[in-house]
Design a protein around this motif. Structure first.
Motif, short mmCIF file in Angstrom:
data_model
loop_
_atom_site.label_atom_id
_atom_site.label_comp_id
_atom_site.label_asym_id
_atom_site.label_seq_id
_atom_site.Cartn_x
_atom_site.Cartn_y
_atom_site.Cartn_z
N UNK A 1 0.76 -1.31 -0.20
CA UNK A 1 0.09 -0.12 -0.06
C UNK A 1 0.93 1.14 -0.08
N UNK A 2 0.34 2.42 -0.70
CA UNK A 2 0.97 3.52 -0.56
C UNK A 2 0.20 4.65 -0.97
N UNK A 3 0.11 5.79 -0.47
CA UNK A 3 -0.72 6.91 -0.61
C UNK A 3 -0.08 8.06 -1.06
N UNK A 4 -1.00 9.03 -1.86
CA UNK A 4 -0.46 10.18 -2.16
C UNK A 4 -1.28 11.40 -1.44
N UNK A 5 -0.57 12.76 -1.30
CA UNK A 5 -1.46 13.57 -0.86
C UNK A 5 -1.25 14.64 -1.91
N UNK A 6 -2.39 15.42 -2.45
CA UNK A 6 -2.36 16.49 -3.46
C UNK A 6 -2.99 17.47 -2.73
N UNK A 7 -2.35 18.77 -3.27
CA UNK A 7 -2.62 20.02 -2.86
C UNK A 7 -3.23 20.77 -3.97
N UNK A 8 -4.04 21.72 -3.68
CA UNK A 8 -4.69 22.81 -4.63
C UNK A 8 -4.44 24.01 -4.21
N UNK A 9 -3.96 25.02 -5.27
CA UNK A 9 -3.76 26.38 -5.09
C UNK A 9 -3.80 27.11 -6.33
N UNK A 10 -4.47 28.32 -6.50
CA UNK A 10 -4.58 29.20 -7.58
C UNK A 10 -4.89 28.30 -8.90
N UNK A 11 -5.76 27.54 -8.90
CA UNK A 11 -6.29 26.90 -10.10
C UNK A 11 -5.25 25.64 -10.40
N UNK A 12 -4.33 25.15 -9.48
CA UNK A 12 -3.56 24.16 -10.00
C UNK A 12 -3.48 23.09 -9.02
N UNK A 13 -3.19 21.82 -9.13
CA UNK A 13 -2.97 20.65 -8.43
C UNK A 13 -1.82 20.07 -8.44
N UNK A 14 -1.10 19.82 -7.11
CA UNK A 14 0.28 19.49 -7.19
C UNK A 14 0.35 18.26 -6.35
N UNK A 15 1.39 17.30 -6.57
CA UNK A 15 1.61 16.37 -5.48
C UNK A 15 2.72 16.93 -4.42
N UNK A 16 2.01 16.86 -3.22
CA UNK A 16 2.91 17.28 -2.12
C UNK A 16 3.62 16.08 -1.35
N UNK A 17 5.21 16.06 -1.99
CA UNK A 17 6.01 15.29 -1.52
C UNK A 17 6.34 14.93 -0.02
N UNK A 18 6.77 15.94 0.55
CA UNK A 18 6.93 15.82 2.03
C UNK A 18 5.74 15.45 2.76
N UNK A 19 4.34 15.97 2.65
CA UNK A 19 3.25 15.43 3.07
C UNK A 19 2.95 13.95 2.91
N UNK A 20 3.25 13.46 1.64
CA UNK A 20 3.07 12.22 1.16
C UNK A 20 3.97 11.46 2.19
#
Length: 390
Positions: A190-209
């Motif tokens: 199992x492995x999970x990802x945390x995505x964030x949203x700001x100013x109309x864009x979505x990004x992969x949050x590596x440290x939070x993940x």
């Protein structure tokens, strides 16, 4: 999902830009005779890269949603137009407080990329955006030899400083090359990802993940975890509490993964016993048990059962029919899956009779023990054993 707000003492700029940018006005370029060319905004030619992309793809990354569509229906239509040679894998909604229309997240069956559809102005015009996953992430590293199952998504509080994020929980399984280069080895983790949203864009949050996976002990990638260990981590929220409307679908998923549902063959259970040598045999019995997740006209005895009572265990024989309501489920990595059930009377109302059910594995076959006495297996598994004389 647990509130993880106390896990991360650091604050940082985790947003990774994944598209967009600004363009500057360029001077009119001369034509082949050296004279200036004047173009309107609509006539201005594309640069070479844009032209190549348009010629190659022939598609737009902007899609207008029919207001009568559900987000899932809209996602299907976009995938059909943009990825006609692929199939959908996972579709999820990502609600945001500052806008009426949700972000729509989806993955594809035969491609490692993840995508989102965003309507920045709530005007039913969505922009398709790829979520840039790091090349070293397990989804990219094992893309050639594995399958990815997105088994849960949630928009939840992940960090007290950065706030909420979109959690994508995945199971990665398949075959990959052995570390020594000698052959192939199985992987299942199992492995999970945390995505964030700001100013109309979505990004992969590596440290939070990374912190999220360490907390839930899913940070060991490339391993081959035990089946019960996987189930215990995936269904950690089934902790023996009374089932409610929201948790019943989780029970259906769990029983399906254990091979007990929903196939008409697999949800049929037969009584088995151990002989003096410890080998399983089929007792001479007409008794058959079933796991019934929702109303099914095949089981006439249950036709008047209120929908709130499902899932139920249904036992029938030439002598008697009996139904048991599943009240709670708990998944423990080493011990198995524990259930409490309540016997229903002839009018399908709960009685005071409660029983314990344990589901474990024997030789990769689910073993179903009812109240410490009756031992059952799927009919397809029990058929492998000889019939006994008792």
């Amino acid at each position: 999902m647990k509130n993880l707000s106390y896990l991360f003492p650091w604050v940082g700029a985790l947003l990774i830009a994944c598209g967009g940018g600004t363009t500057e006005d360029s001077a009119d370029t001369p034509n082949e005779n050296g004279d200036p060319q004047i173009f309107s905004d609509t006539e201005r030619p594309q640069d070479e890269e844009e032209e190549r992309e348009a010629e190659t793809t022939g598609v737009s990354d902007t899609f207008v949603m029919d207001p009568t569509y559900t987000p899932q229906e809209f996602a299907y239509s976009v995938m059909g137009a943009r990825f006609p040679d692929d199939d959908p894998n996972a579709i999820a909604e990502w609600p945001l407080a500052e806008q009426d229309l949700p972000i729509i997240f989806f993955t594809l069956a035969y491609s490692p990329e993840w995508y989102v559809l965003i309507s920045p102005n709530d005007d039913f015009e969505f922009i398709l955006q790829e979520v840039k996953l790091p090349s070293g992430s397990p989804w990219m590293e094992y893309q050639a030899a594995s399958s990815v199952n997105v088994y849960r998504t949630a928009f939840e509080t992940v960090d007290e400083y950065i706030g909420e994020g979109f959690t994508v929980n995945t199971q990665i399984s398949g075959m990959t090359g052995a570390p020594d280069g000698d052959g192939m080895i199985p992987i299942n983790f199992l492995y999970s990802a945390i995505l964030s949203y700001e100013n109309g864009e979505v990004a992969y949050s590596e440290a939070q993940t990374e912190a999220y996976n360490e907390y839930f002990e899913t940070s060991e990638t490339g391993g081959n975890a035990d089946k019960m260990e996987i189930l215990a981590k995936k269904y950690y929220d089934l902790m023996g509490d009374p089932l409610d409307y929201g948790s019943k679908p989780r029970v259906a998923q769990l029983l399906s993964e254990m091979g007990l549902f929903p196939s008409d063959t697999y949800n049929e259970l037969h009584w088995i016993a151990e002989d003096v040598d410890g080998n399983f045999v089929q007792p001479m019995s007409s008794e058959v048990w079933y796991i019934v997740m929702e109303y099914d006209p095949e089981y006439n005895y249950l036709e008047n059962l209120d929908s709130d009572y499902y899932p139920v265990i249904y036992q029938t024989s030439e002598y008697d029919d009996q139904a048991y309501q599943i009240n709670s489920v708990q998944v423990a990595a080493e011990e198995g899956v524990f259930m409490t059930v309540t016997q229903l009377d002839a009018y399908l109302e709960p009685t005071e009779n409660q029983y314990q059910v344990l589901i474990t594995y024997r030789d990769s076959k689910p073993l179903f023990t009812f109240d410490g006495s009756a031992t059952l297996m799927r009919s397809v598994d029990a058929a492998e054993f000889p019939e006994s004389d008792f």
